[in-house]
Design a protein around this motif. Structure first.
Motif, PDB file in Angstrom:
ATOM      1  N   GLY A 201       0.831  -1.204   0.000  1.00 55.49           N
ATOM      2  CA  GLY A 201       0.000   0.000   0.000  1.00 55.49           C
ATOM      3  C   GLY A 201       0.865   1.254   0.000  1.00 55.49           C
ATOM      4  O   GLY A 201       0.538   2.257  -0.651  1.00 55.49           O
ATOM      5  N   ILE A 202       1.978   1.174   0.705  1.00 50.98           N
ATOM      6  CA  ILE A 202       2.876   2.334   0.809  1.00 50.98           C
ATOM      7  C   ILE A 202       3.570   2.619  -0.532  1.00 50.98           C
ATOM      8  O   ILE A 202       3.821   3.768  -0.887  1.00 50.98           O
ATOM      9  CB  ILE A 202       3.867   2.095   1.978  1.00 50.98           C
ATOM     10  N   GLN A 203       3.871   1.563  -1.281  1.00 51.36           N
ATOM     11  CA  GLN A 203       4.442   1.785  -2.624  1.00 51.36           C
ATOM     12  C   GLN A 203       3.382   2.288  -3.600  1.00 51.36           C
ATOM     13  O   GLN A 203       3.658   3.115  -4.468  1.00 51.36           O
ATOM     14  CB  GLN A 203       5.035   0.481  -3.172  1.00 51.36           C
ATOM     15  N   ALA A 204       2.152   1.755  -3.461  1.00 48.30           N
ATOM     16  CA  ALA A 204       1.123   2.064  -4.463  1.00 48.30           C
ATOM     17  C   ALA A 204       0.516   3.461  -4.271  1.00 48.30           C
ATOM     18  O   ALA A 204       0.140   4.120  -5.248  1.00 48.30           O
ATOM     19  CB  ALA A 204       0.016   0.999  -4.396  1.00 48.30           C
ATOM     20  N   THR A 205       0.424   3.906  -3.019  1.00 42.59           N
ATOM     21  CA  THR A 205      -0.286   5.159  -2.720  1.00 42.59           C
ATOM     22  C   THR A 205       0.198   6.357  -3.569  1.00 42.59           C
ATOM     23  O   THR A 205      -0.624   6.998  -4.242  1.00 42.59           O
ATOM     24  CB  THR A 205      -0.189   5.474  -1.207  1.00 42.59           C
ATOM     25  N   PRO A 206       1.491   6.678  -3.573  1.00 45.57           N
ATOM     26  CA  PRO A 206       1.898   7.877  -4.316  1.00 45.57           C
ATOM     27  C   PRO A 206       1.623   7.769  -5.816  1.00 45.57           C
ATOM     28  O   PRO A 206       1.281   8.764  -6.460  1.00 45.57           O
ATOM     29  CB  PRO A 206       3.411   7.968  -4.060  1.00 45.57           C
ATOM     30  N   VAL A 207       1.740   6.567  -6.349  1.00 47.63           N
ATOM     31  CA  VAL A 207       1.569   6.401  -7.797  1.00 47.63           C
ATOM     32  C   VAL A 207       0.087   6.507  -8.162  1.00 47.63           C
ATOM     33  O   VAL A 207      -0.288   7.205  -9.109  1.00 47.63           O
ATOM     34  CB  VAL A 207       2.184   5.070  -8.283  1.00 47.63           C
ATOM     35  N   ILE A 208      -0.768   5.834  -7.390  1.00 45.74           N
ATOM     36  CA  ILE A 208      -2.206   5.927  -7.666  1.00 45.74           C
ATOM     37  C   ILE A 208      -2.656   7.371  -7.460  1.00 45.74           C
ATOM     38  O   ILE A 208      -3.432   7.914  -8.261  1.00 45.74           O
ATOM     39  CB  ILE A 208      -3.016   4.955  -6.771  1.00 45.74           C
ATOM     40  N   ALA A 209      -2.144   8.005  -6.412  1.00 45.57           N
ATOM     41  CA  ALA A 209      -2.532   9.406  -6.138  1.00 45.57           C
ATOM     42  C   ALA A 209      -2.210  10.312  -7.324  1.00 45.57           C
ATOM     43  O   ALA A 209      -2.948  11.243  -7.632  1.00 45.57           O
ATOM     44  CB  ALA A 209      -1.822   9.896  -4.886  1.00 45.57           C
ATOM     45  N   SER A 210      -1.106  10.013  -7.993  1.00 45.08           N
ATOM     46  CA  SER A 210      -0.693  10.883  -9.112  1.00 45.08           C
ATOM     47  C   SER A 210      -1.531  10.623 -10.372  1.00 45.08           C
ATOM     48  O   SER A 210      -1.487  11.402 -11.312  1.00 45.08           O
ATOM     49  CB  SER A 210       0.790  10.672  -9.427  1.00 45.08           C
ATOM     50  N   GLN A 211      -2.300   9.530 -10.391  1.00 46.64           N
ATOM     51  CA  GLN A 211      -3.073   9.194 -11.599  1.00 46.64           C
ATOM     52  C   GLN A 211      -4.587   9.356 -11.410  1.00 46.64           C
ATOM     53  O   GLN A 211      -5.304   9.615 -12.358  1.00 46.64           O
ATOM     54  CB  GLN A 211      -2.792   7.734 -11.991  1.00 46.64           C
ATOM     55  N   ALA A 212      -5.047   9.174 -10.180  1.00 48.14           N
ATOM     56  CA  ALA A 212      -6.502   9.130  -9.956  1.00 48.14           C
ATOM     57  C   ALA A 212      -7.077  10.524  -9.737  1.00 48.14           C
ATOM     58  O   ALA A 212      -6.355  11.468  -9.410  1.00 48.14           O
ATOM     59  CB  ALA A 212      -6.794   8.256  -8.737  1.00 48.14           C
ATOM     60  N   ASP A 213      -8.389  10.593  -9.888  1.00 45.61           N
ATOM     61  CA  ASP A 213      -9.060  11.835  -9.543  1.00 45.61           C
ATOM     62  C   ASP A 213      -8.990  12.028  -8.023  1.00 45.61           C
ATOM     63  O   ASP A 213      -8.697  13.118  -7.531  1.00 45.61           O
ATOM     64  CB  ASP A 213     -10.527  11.722 -10.016  1.00 45.61           C
ATOM     65  N   HIS A 214      -9.248  10.926  -7.310  1.00 43.71           N
ATOM     66  CA  HIS A 214      -9.199  11.006  -5.852  1.00 43.71           C
ATOM     67  C   HIS A 214      -8.808   9.650  -5.270  1.00 43.71           C
ATOM     68  O   HIS A 214      -9.222   8.615  -5.790  1.00 43.71           O
ATOM     69  CB  HIS A 214     -10.565  11.425  -5.289  1.00 43.71           C
ATOM     70  N   LEU A 215      -8.013   9.684  -4.220  1.00 44.26           N
ATOM     71  CA  LEU A 215      -7.614   8.443  -3.550  1.00 44.26           C
ATOM     72  C   LEU A 215      -7.967   8.526  -2.062  1.00 44.26           C
ATOM     73  O   LEU A 215      -7.577   9.491  -1.388  1.00 44.26           O
ATOM     74  CB  LEU A 215      -6.104   8.205  -3.698  1.00 44.26           C
ATOM     75  N   THR A 216      -8.668   7.504  -1.579  1.00 44.42           N
ATOM     76  CA  THR A 216      -8.919   7.398  -0.135  1.00 44.42           C
ATOM     77  C   THR A 216      -8.148   6.184   0.369  1.00 44.42           C
ATOM     78  O   THR A 216      -8.359   5.063  -0.108  1.00 44.42           O
ATOM     79  CB  THR A 216     -10.421   7.193   0.154  1.00 44.42           C
ATOM     80  N   VAL A 217      -7.240   6.422   1.318  1.00 45.30           N
ATOM     81  CA  VAL A 217      -6.469   5.319   1.901  1.00 45.30           C
ATOM     82  C   VAL A 217      -7.147   4.911   3.207  1.00 45.30           C
ATOM     83  O   VAL A 217      -7.303   5.741   4.110  1.00 45.30           O
ATOM     84  CB  VAL A 217      -5.005   5.751   2.159  1.00 45.30           C
ATOM     85  N   PHE A 218      -7.560   3.643   3.269  1.00 48.56           N
ATOM     86  CA  PHE A 218      -8.212   3.121   4.480  1.00 48.56           C
ATOM     87  C   PHE A 218      -7.142   2.425   5.313  1.00 48.56           C
ATOM     88  O   PHE A 218      -6.633   1.363   4.928  1.00 48.56           O
ATOM     89  CB  PHE A 218      -9.334   2.152   4.096  1.00 48.56           C
ATOM     90  N   GLN A 219      -6.787   3.050   6.432  1.00 50.48           N
ATOM     91  CA  GLN A 219      -5.677   2.569   7.253  1.00 50.48           C
ATOM     92  C   GLN A 219      -6.160   1.931   8.549  1.00 50.48           C
ATOM     93  O   GLN A 219      -6.866   2.557   9.329  1.00 50.48           O
ATOM     94  CB  GLN A 219      -4.769   3.760   7.590  1.00 50.48           C
ATOM     95  N   ARG A 220      -5.785   0.651   8.749  1.00 55.27           N
ATOM     96  CA  ARG A 220      -6.119   0.001  10.019  1.00 55.27           C
ATOM     97  C   ARG A 220      -4.980   0.212  11.015  1.00 55.27           C
ATOM     98  O   ARG A 220      -5.208   0.523  12.167  1.00 55.27           O
ATOM     99  CB  ARG A 220      -6.388  -1.485   9.797  1.00 55.27           C
ATOM    100  N   THR A 221      -3.744   0.007  10.531  1.00 52.59           N
ATOM    101  CA  THR A 221      -2.586   0.206  11.410  1.00 52.59           C
ATOM    102  C   THR A 221      -1.574   1.100  10.690  1.00 52.59           C
ATOM    103  O   THR A 221      -1.142   0.766   9.584  1.00 52.59           O
ATOM    104  CB  THR A 221      -1.899  -1.144  11.723  1.00 52.59           C
ATOM    105  N   PRO A 222      -1.206   2.222  11.293  1.00 46.90           N
ATOM    106  CA  PRO A 222      -0.180   3.051  10.651  1.00 46.90           C
ATOM    107  C   PRO A 222       1.158   2.319  10.624  1.00 46.90           C
ATOM    108  O   PRO A 222       1.402   1.432  11.448  1.00 46.90           O
ATOM    109  CB  PRO A 222      -0.109   4.295  11.536  1.00 46.90           C
ATOM    110  N   ASN A 223       1.998   2.672   9.702  1.00 51.29           N
ATOM    111  CA  ASN A 223       3.245   1.945   9.498  1.00 51.29           C
ATOM    112  C   ASN A 223       4.424   2.923   9.468  1.00 51.29           C
ATOM    113  O   ASN A 223       4.271   4.059   9.052  1.00 51.29           O
ATOM    114  CB  ASN A 223       3.163   1.224   8.149  1.00 51.29           C
TER     115      ASN A 223
END
Ligand code: N01
Length: 540
Positions: A201-223
């Motif tokens: 998720g940590i690798q994917a987040t910045p890349v998806i964020a740069s492509q999507a209209d909007h990204l919501t990250v659902f976090q159970r445990t911070p890392n």
């Protein structure tokens, strides 16, 4: 139903095709095993791979942002000097396509494909006590009989898609990161939800964020994550690596974690606070896994030492993330740094400063349901076009237990491991003769640079098989007492680590109902290899 049974019985009457070795999987481990057993030992080998291409982890995990977090020049094979000299890595932390390309190059270079049947899942394996052979069945009903069965199924390959209520009613696109479509997913103009904040998720987040209209990250445990500091290699970097390759590979075999670096032997407490801060700052700037072991020797065992490094990272989060509430949500407080597998990242925390990225705390407000149009938590409803599950794996045992394996006397592996995996050296299981598990539970495996652990295991198994063949023996099996002593040692040594107390896939805590046990061997590579060597030296 009756017809199915009849057909099955008819298949069984046909003779199973005899080979010397069956290998399950065609990732790093399976590819090297084919080469070692077939080309170096002259054995007849049949490998099976579920995917329609080789590469294992690097075939399946093609999600946006997937890249290696060990450095390329040692996250590779060392068994062939010319291969290492010929292949050019583009930079420090290559992306998935480059590593998949490398493994395809290896398969072509050594003509491995002719021994690998793709798109074929092994479903069953049964040891015949009379013949000392394994009968192996595939999903297509083929049967082979082999003297040796080698599991090269990988430690992180059985994707974990959690049973969340309503999952099947989602009308948008739903995908697990480890089963990513080959054509990718077009995120443009889309509202994307991502569940999971592990390494993936940590690798994917910045890349998806740069492509999507909007990204919501659902976090159970911070890392906790440390910057990777990826950089392309200049020609002079590549030349220097190739010049030093023999020494680099030698160091990977001698160091505790399979890297060509040795940890610093210095306690956090022996250094005054200001100097400590300077050391941690230097490691943060350098980036990568070194943060865990390159400054101090006590982060994985001493809670007080660990807390100093943990708070250093929390302060980096607070300094990076502009919204203080989001920053605090991102700060891990329930587990020590490194007690879960530490990710490394490119622009993870800074992604939460983007206008199109939100963080949702699903520990406080759990997901209640996936709906046709999105996802509902205890607090709010989210409309989504794409839902990404970065929810990890049934690690260490999941892929092996998907196969119905029956050992000596018809004992099933699933029953033998009901209370957790116990092995001898992560290589063999008492009651399952002639079955070898490459990087199995109870070996350093995931706590080392994987290709190094894989080469060591395949070589050990190959030497064992050679000894057997040379001495006219047909059956090799760990004794129960040797396995008990090893498994107890694995548990004892892990009991002193911070890893044992955290909820992660290392201990099976991510899979509901899975017995809790630290699966990898935490004693380090040198101690582990010494024990493997002792077994070789012992001749009854
Ligand atoms: O999986 P993970 P991963 N509801 O298990 C969350 C390797 N790897 O795919 O922590 C909500 O680490 C879960 O939450 P929690 C590497 O060894 C290597 O990220 O259980 N959330 C967590 O946040 C790594 O460690 C590379 O509370 C749920 C996340 O999903 C391993 O693969 C790259 C949930 C899962 O994190 C696994 O990493 C990537 C639920 N029901 C990965 N279930 C390289 O670069 C789970 N979560 C080599």
């Amino acid at each position: 139903m009756a017809k199915t049974v009849e057909t099955h019985e008819a298949d069984r009457d046909e003779q199973a095709r005899p080979v010397d070795v069956v290998i399950i999987g065609a990732g790093f481990a399976g590819l090297y095993a084919v080469y070692r057993f077939r080309d170096q030992m002259g054995l007849e080998v049949q490998a099976y791979e579920t995917g329609d291409g080789v590469g294992g982890t690097w075939y399946w995990n093609r999600y946006p942002g997937a890249r290696c977090d060990s450095e390329s020049f040692y996250y590779c094979f060392s068994f062939d000097r010319e291969l290492a000299q010929d292949w050019e890595w583009s930079g420090k932390y290559p992306e998935q396509p480059e590593i998949e390309g490398y493994l395809n190059h290896v398969a072509d270079r050594f003509a491995l494909r002719r021994s690998i049947q793709l798109s074929t899942r092994v479903t069953r394996a049964r040891f015949d006590d009379a013949t000392h052979r394994w009968e192996v069945e595939t999903e297509h009903g083929e049967r082979v009989s082999a003297r040796y069965l080698i599991s090269a199924v990988g430690c992180l390959s059985a994707a974990n898609l959690p049973e969340i209520s309503g999952r099947d009613q989602f009308e948008g696109e739903l995908c697990h990161t480890a089963r990513w479509p080959k054509d990718g997913i077009d995120f443009s103009g889309k509202r994307v939800g991502l569940i999971g904040t592990g390494s993936t998720g940590i690798q994917a987040t910045p890349v998806i964020a740069s492509q999507a209209d909007h990204l919501t990250v659902f976090q159970r445990t911070p890392n906790f994550t440390v910057p990777a500091r990826h950089a392309a290699f200049a020609p002079e970097d590549q030349a220097a690596i190739k010049r030093d390759y023999d020494d680099i590979f030698k160091r990977t075999r001698e160091s505790p974690a399979g890297f060509p670096y040795f940890p610093i032997d210095r306690s956090t407490h022996d250094v005054p606070p200001e100097e400590r801060e300077t050391i941690l700052e230097g490691l943060w700037e350098e980036g990568g896994f070194k943060f865990l072991w390159g400054g101090f020797n006590d982060l994985t065992r001493d809670p007080a030492a660990n807390e100093i490094a943990s708070e250093f990272i929390r302060n980096k989060i607070r300094a990076t993330v502009e919204d203080p509430e989001t920053a605090e949500l991102l700060c891990p407080t329930c587990h020590p740094y490194g007690s879960k597998r530490p990710p490394i990242d490119t622009d993870y925390y800074v992604s939460f400063n983007r206008d199109n990225v939100d963080l949702v705390d699903i520990k406080t407000h759990p997901i209640e349901e996936i709906t046709a149009t999105g996802l509902r938590t205890a607090q709010e409803e989210y409309d989504l076009d794409v839902l990404v599950f970065a929810t990890g794996f049934d690690a260490m045992t999941g892929s092996l237990l998907k196969i119905d394996i029956e050992g000596s006397g018809g004992v099933r592996l699933a029953d033998t491991w009901r209370d957790g995996p116990r092995t001898f050296l992560g290589l063999q299981i008492a009651g399952f003769p002639n079955l070898f598990t490459v990087t199995g539970p109870g070996s350093p495996s995931v706590l080392t640079n994987m290709p190094v652990a894989i080469e060591h295991h395949v070589n050990w198994i190959a030497d064992c098989v050679k000894y057997m063949t040379d001495n006219g023996q047909t059956c090799v099996e760990a004794t129960q007492s040797a396995q008990d002593a090893w498994a107890d040692h694995v548990a004892d040594i892990a009991a002193g680590s911070l890893m044992a107390s955290s909820n992660s896939w290392y201990v099976g805590a991510n899979i509901p109902g899975k017995p809790r046990a630290v699966a990898p061997y935490t004693g380090g590579q040198p101690q582990y290899r010494a024990r493997c060597d002792e077994v070789v030296a012992f001749r009854p």
